[in-house]
Design a protein around this motif. Structure first.
Motif, PDB file in Angstrom:
ATOM      1  N   UNK A 100      17.055   7.707   7.621  1.00  0.00           N
ATOM      2  CA  UNK A 100      16.375   8.151   8.837  1.00  0.00           C
ATOM      3  C   UNK A 100      15.212   9.078   8.520  1.00  0.00           C
ATOM      4  N   UNK A 101      15.316   9.852   7.438  1.00  0.00           N
ATOM      5  CA  UNK A 101      14.200  10.704   7.020  1.00  0.00           C
ATOM      6  C   UNK A 101      13.021   9.839   6.583  1.00  0.00           C
ATOM      7  N   UNK A 102      13.290   8.802   5.813  1.00  0.00           N
ATOM      8  CA  UNK A 102      12.232   7.884   5.390  1.00  0.00           C
ATOM      9  C   UNK A 102      11.598   7.207   6.587  1.00  0.00           C
ATOM     10  N   UNK A 103      12.420   6.843   7.549  1.00  0.00           N
ATOM     11  CA  UNK A 103      11.947   6.212   8.781  1.00  0.00           C
ATOM     12  C   UNK A 103      10.942   7.106   9.487  1.00  0.00           C
ATOM     13  N   UNK A 104      11.250   8.400   9.604  1.00  0.00           N
ATOM     14  CA  UNK A 104      10.336   9.338  10.258  1.00  0.00           C
ATOM     15  C   UNK A 104       9.015   9.458   9.512  1.00  0.00           C
ATOM     16  N   UNK A 105       9.081   9.500   8.183  1.00  0.00           N
ATOM     17  CA  UNK A 105       7.859   9.610   7.391  1.00  0.00           C
ATOM     18  C   UNK A 105       6.947   8.407   7.601  1.00  0.00           C
ATOM     19  N   UNK A 106       7.531   7.237   7.791  1.00  0.00           N
ATOM     20  CA  UNK A 106       6.728   6.036   7.975  1.00  0.00           C
ATOM     21  C   UNK A 106       6.227   5.905   9.413  1.00  0.00           C
ATOM     22  N   UNK A 107       6.946   6.452  10.367  1.00  0.00           N
ATOM     23  CA  UNK A 107       6.405   6.501  11.729  1.00  0.00           C
ATOM     24  C   UNK A 107       5.138   7.354  11.743  1.00  0.00           C
ATOM     25  N   UNK A 108       5.144   8.441  10.975  1.00  0.00           N
ATOM     26  CA  UNK A 108       3.928   9.244  10.845  1.00  0.00           C
ATOM     27  C   UNK A 108       2.773   8.371  10.363  1.00  0.00           C
ATOM     28  N   UNK A 109       3.011   7.514   9.381  1.00  0.00           N
ATOM     29  CA  UNK A 109       1.944   6.645   8.880  1.00  0.00           C
ATOM     30  C   UNK A 109       1.512   5.638   9.957  1.00  0.00           C
ATOM     31  N   UNK A 110       2.435   5.226  10.807  1.00  0.00           N
ATOM     32  CA  UNK A 110       2.047   4.338  11.906  1.00  0.00           C
ATOM     33  C   UNK A 110       1.136   5.085  12.881  1.00  0.00           C
ATOM     34  N   UNK A 111       1.495   6.319  13.212  1.00  0.00           N
ATOM     35  CA  UNK A 111       0.636   7.128  14.071  1.00  0.00           C
ATOM     36  C   UNK A 111      -0.711   7.382  13.399  1.00  0.00           C
TER      37      UNK A 111
END
Length: 768
Positions: free
Chosen positions: A362-373
Motif C-alpha cells: 500500500x505504501x508503494x501504491x501511494x508513491x505511484x499515485x503521486x506519479x499519476x498526479x
C-alpha cells in the motif's frame, strides 16, 4: 569500526552516543530523525548549541521564491526547552557532564537522553524523552525529568514555538498570530510566503512534582516570530520534577482538516493533553509493531549484530519518511534535513519502491499515485520541450510542477564561476525509470485495478514522450538518443547512454505490449485510454521506433559501451578518489568538462543496467562488464554501492559483495562525521535492504515470476525474512547449506531454472 555512532551489543534496535560530542550535532540530528510520513523532526537537542540545525517539515507543503528552487519550508521549532538551574543555563558545554547516554529506539522511534550535570555546587540528573506519534500524524510529545542530587534548586523552564528558523537563511514564513488559549495552550499561526499554505502549531505543558500534578499558569513571552511559556518552581533534593510537552502541527492542505488549522490544532491538543506521555507512546509503539514491523521482518544471525542494526535502521528511516497519503513522495533525503530541498528523484522507483512493494504494497501504491498526479507537471514539461506525452521532472516537488531542479551549483574549480546544473534538462532517464517502477509494482503485486486506473496510462504517457524524443540517424540507420546525462553524472553530454537507451527501448516496447493486450482483452480500458491517445497510431509508432532504436551491444570483449565515446576516453588511476572519505574529492583535481572526457564513472551506470535486465543477458557479459567498469567507478553517490554489492554476489565475488555491503551501511552510520549533515541518504538506506534481501536473500522479480537464489555471507549463520508476493505473505529462511520457503497462499518460484510450487502453509526446503 563499522559505525561512527554507538550501538549496543545486546540490542538490535538502538543507535546512539555515549558522550555529548556537540561539535558533530548535525550528523546526529540527521541520524536520530523522528517522523511518521506527515511530520518529520531532526534529532536536535532540546537546548541550543552553536553547531545545531533545527529542521521540522510537513511533507508536501512546498514553497519557493523567484529564481530559487522549490523547497520544503523549515517550520517553527517546537522541540526547544531551555532550563535554568539557580540562574545557570543548562548546557553540555559548561560544567561537568557524566553518565551521558543518548539513543534512538528504532523499534518505536523514541529518543531517550540521560546524564548527570554538575555546575558549581549543583548536581542534577536529567532525563529527556520524546517521540513523533505514528498513531496521530500531527502529534509530538516530549518529557523531561529533573532530579536535584546535591541540594534544593530553583528551576526555570522556558518552552514554546520558535519561528526564527530558516532554510539556509531563507525565511519561508510570514509573521503570524501568536496567543494563549485558556491560559494554558500556546499557539502560533503562520503561512508560507508564496504558496500560502497556512499552519497552526500549538503546545500544552503539564508539570508534576514526584507524582503530584502542579497547577501553574505560564508567564507568556512573545517576540518576533516567537512565543514561549515560562515556569519557575523550587525543587528539593531528590524530588523529581517532570515537564511534559504536548505539541501538534496542522496545515491547510491536510486531507483530514475539519474546521481550520487553528481550531483543529487546539481541539485535538485539548483532548490529547489529558493522556500521559507513556500512554501516547504506547499507542504510537503499537502502530509500529502491528502495522509495520509484523509486515517487514528481517533477522540476521551473524558474528555480531551490526548487520542487523543496519537493516533495522534502514527500515526505520524508510517507514518514518514514507508519505501517509498519495499526494506526496519521498525526497532523496526524506525529511531528515534540507539536502535536495525535499525533492523526489528516480531514487524512489529504482531504489526505494522495491522495499515497499515487497513489504507493505500500500505504501508503494501511494508513491505511484503521486506519479499519476504528477502527470500534469510531466505533460507540461514535455510540451515546454516540444515533445508529446509526459516527461517526468528530474526533481519532483508539487505534482503540478514541470521541474524543480535548481539551475546553478557550486563553483567551477577552473573558472571560479557557478556551474550550471543540467540535470533538470538532460538527465531524462527518470521518465523511463518511473514507467519501469510502475510496471514492476503491477508485476509484483498483481494490482491490475491500479494498472487499469492509472498505471497503464503512466507507462503510455512515458512511451509517447520517448517516441517523440528519439531522433533518426541516417548514418547508422537507427533512432538514437543524444545529449543526455545517464546515471553517471560525470558525462553531461552523452550520446546513446546505454542505460538510457535500454530503458527507453523497454518503455516503448512495454507501451506497445500494453496497447495490444488491452485491444484484445480489455476493450473498456482500451476505449477509455483511446480518448487520451490515438492508440492505433501510437502502437504503430512505438513498435517501429523501439525496433529501430540503437542499443549498444557487447563488443568483441563483451563490453557494452556506456555511451558513444566513453571507451575512447583517457584512462586515469582513480584509487585515491575511491578510497577517500569525502565525496566529490575528484573535483579538487578536475572540473566537469574535464571529467566528461575521462573514463571515470561516478556511480553504477552500465552495471545498473545489467542488474535491472539481468535475465536478458548471459552471466559472462555481466562479469566482463564488472571487470571493466568497477575499477573506474569512484562511488560519488550513495546509489552506487548497493548495485555493486548485489552484482558481486550474483557473479560469485562473495567477499567483494560483503565489502560493498559494509560500505553501503557506512554511508550514514559510518565514522565520517561530515556525512549526512544535511540529511540521511534514503536510497542508500533502501540499498541496505536490497543487498540483504535481493542480494544475499536472492529475491528477484524476473520475467517468469519470482526467483529465489540466495547466498549469504560466510559470517552469517542464517537470514530470515518475509515478503509479500502477489498478495501472499512468504517467509524465507536461508542458511549456509539450505533455504526454505513457506507461504500463506499458493505460489511458485524459480531456483536455478527449476520451478517449485508451494501450497499454502507447505514448507519447501532446498539444499544449496
Amino acid at each position: 569500526m563499522l559505525f561512527g555512532i554507538a550501538t549496543k551489543k545486546d540490542d538490535d534496535w538502538w543507535i546512539g552516543v555515549t558522550n555529548p560530542d556537540t561539535p558533530h550535532l548535525s550528523k546526529y540530528e540527521s541520524l536520530m530523525f523522528q517522523g511518521n510520513g506527515y511530520l518529520g523532526i531532526r534529532g536536535s537537542l532540546e537546548e541550543h548549541y552553536l553547531n545545531e540545525k533545527r529542521d521540522m517539515f510537513v511533507l508536501g507543503t512546498f514553497d519557493k521564491f523567484k529564481n530559487e528552487a522549490t523547497e520544503l519550508p523549515n517550520l517553527p521549532d517546537i522541540v526547544n526547552i531551555e532550563i535554568m538551574v539557580n540562574g545557570k543555563l543548562l548546557s553540555l558545554n559548561h560544567g561537568e557532564t557524566t553518565n551521558y547516554q543518548r539513543g534512538l529506539n528504532l523499534h518505536n522511534g523514541e529518543i531517550v537522553r540521560s546524564f548527570d550535570w554538575l555546575n558549581g555546587k549543583d548536581k542534577l540528573h536529567f532525563e529527556f524523552r520524546r517521540f513523533v506519534s505514528m498513531d496521530n500524524c500531527h502529534l509530538f510529545v516530549s518529557e523531561v525529568k529533573v532530579t536535584p542530587l546535591s541540594d534544593n534548586v530553583r528551576l526555570q523552564i522556558k518552552s514554546g514555538i520558535d519561528g526564527q528558523q530558516t532554510n539556509g537563511g531563507t525565511q519561508h514564513f510570514v509573521e503570524g498570530t501568536k496567543r494563549l488559549f485558556n491560559a494554558r495552550f500556546v499557539q502560533m499561526q503562520t503561512q508560507t510566503q508564496n504558496s500560502l499554505v497556512k499552519f497552526a502549531l500549538t503546545e500544552y505543558h503539564r508539570l508534576f512534582l514526584n507524582a503530584t500534578e502542579l497547577t501553574l499558569n505560564p508567564r507568556l513571552q512573545i517576540e518576533r516570530r516567537q512565543i514561549f511559556a515560562n515556569y519557575s518552581i523550587d525543587v528539593e533534593k531528590d524530588q523529581c520534577l517532570t515537564f511534559v510537552k504536548y505539541a501538534n502541527v496542522f496545515a491547510s492542505n491536510d486531507q483530514d482538516l475539519k474546521d481550520n488549522v487553528s481550531m483543529d490544532c487546539l481541539c485535538q491538543l485539548k483532548h490529547v493533553g489529558r493522556e500521559s506521555y507513556q500512554k501516547l507512546l504506547e499507542a504510537s509503539s503499537h502502530v509500529w509493531e502491528e502495522k509495520i514491523w509484523q509486515d517487514s521482518f528481517v533477522e540476521i544471525a551473524s558474528h555480531n549484530n551490526k548487520p542487523q542494526i543496519a537493516v533495522n535502521y534502514a527500515r526505520y528511516q524508510l517507514f518514518a519518511n514514507a508519505p501517509c497519503d498519495y499526494s506526496k513522495n519521498i525526497g532523496a533525503k526524506g525529511m531528515t534535513g534540507e539536502g535536495y530541498k525535499g525533492h523526489a528523484f528516480w531514487d524512489t522507483e529504482i531504489f526505494m519502491l522495491p522495499f515497499f512493494m515487497l513489504n507493505i504494497p500500500s505504501y508503494a501504491h501511494n508513491l505511484l499515485i503521486y506519479r499519476y498526479l504528477n502527470l500534469i507537471g510531466a505533460q507540461k514539461k514535455a510540451r515546454q520541450g516540444g515533445y508529446q506525452g509526459a516527461q517526468y521532472p528530474w526533481e519532483a516537488a508539487m505534482p503540478e510542477d514541470a521541474e524543480s531542479a535548481p539551475l546553478w551549483g557550486s563553483a567551477d574549480i577552473i573558472t571560479g564561476e557557478p556551474m550550471k546544473i543540467l540535470s533538470g534538462s538532460t538527465e531524462i532517464h527518470v521518465t523511463a525509470d518511473v514507467a519501469f517502477g510502475v510496471y514492476q509494482y503491477i508485476k509484483n503485486t498483481g494490482d491490475y485495478s491500479f494498472a487499469k486506473r492509472m498505471g497503464y496510462e503512466i507507462i503510455l504517457q512515458c512511451a509517447q514522450f520517448w517516441a517523440s524524443r528519439v531522433t533518426w540517424n541516417s548514418e547508422i540507420n537507427h533512432f538514437e538518443i543524444t545529449d543526455v546525462i545517464g546515471p553517471d553524472e560525470y558525462k553531461e553530454h552523452a550520446n546513446n547512454n546505454a542505460f538510457t537507451n535500454y530503458m527507453v527501448h523497454w518503455c516503448m516496447r512495454k507501451g506497445a505490449e500494453i496497447i495490444t493486450d488491452l485491444r484484445q482483452n480489455d476493450l473498456i480500458t482500451y476505449s477509455r485510454l483511446n480518448k487520451k491517445f490515438d492508440m492505433k497510431k501510437l502502437v504503430k509508432e512505438l513498435i517501429e521506433k523501439s525496433s529501430m532504436l540503437y542499443l549498444p551491444a557487447p563488443n568483441e570483449n563483451g563490453i557494452i559501451a556506456q555511451d558513444d565515446n566513453y571507451l575512447s576516453y583517457k584512462k586515469i588511476n582513480v584509487n585515491k578518489y575511491r578510497t577517500s572519505d569525502n565525496i566529490s574529492e575528484i573535483f579538487k583535481d578536475f572540473d566537469l568538462k574535464q571529467l566528461d572526457k575521462l573514463q571515470v564513472t561516478k556511480q553504477a551506470d552500465v552495471l545498473l543496467l545489467l542488474l535491472l535486465f539481468e535475465d536478458e543477458l548471459p552471466k559472462n557479459i555481466i562479469k566482463q562488464n564488472w571487470d571493466y567498469y568497477e575499477p573506474k567507478t569512484i562511488h560519488d553517490s550513495s546509489l552506487s554501492f548497493s548495485t555493486h554489492a548485489i552484482l558481486a554476489n550474483d557473479i560469485g565475488l562473495y567477499d567483494r559483495a560483503f565489502d560493498y555491503f559494509e560500505k553501503n551501511c557506512q554511508i550514514d552510520l559510518g565514522t565520517n562525521m561530515g556525512s549526512s549533515v544535511k540529511g540521511v541518504h534514503m536510497a542508500g538506506l533502501a540499498g541496505t535492504w536490497k543487498i540483504v534481501i535481493e542480494g544475499f536473500g536472492g529475491i528477484r522479480a524476473v520475467k517468469d515470476g519470482l526467483r529465489i537464489q540466495p547466498h549469504i555471507p560466510s559470517t552469517w549463520k542464517h537470514l530470515k525474512f518475509s515478503l509479500i508476493w502477489r498478495g501472499n505473505k512468504v517467509d524465507v529462511l536461508v542458511t549456509q547449506t539450505y533455504f526454505s520457503v513457506i507461504s500463506d497462499g499458493k505460489i511458485k518460484f524459480i531456483y536455478h531454472d527449476h520451478i517449485y510450487h508451494v501450497e499454502p502453509q507447505e514448507r519447501v526446503l532446498i539444499e544449496i
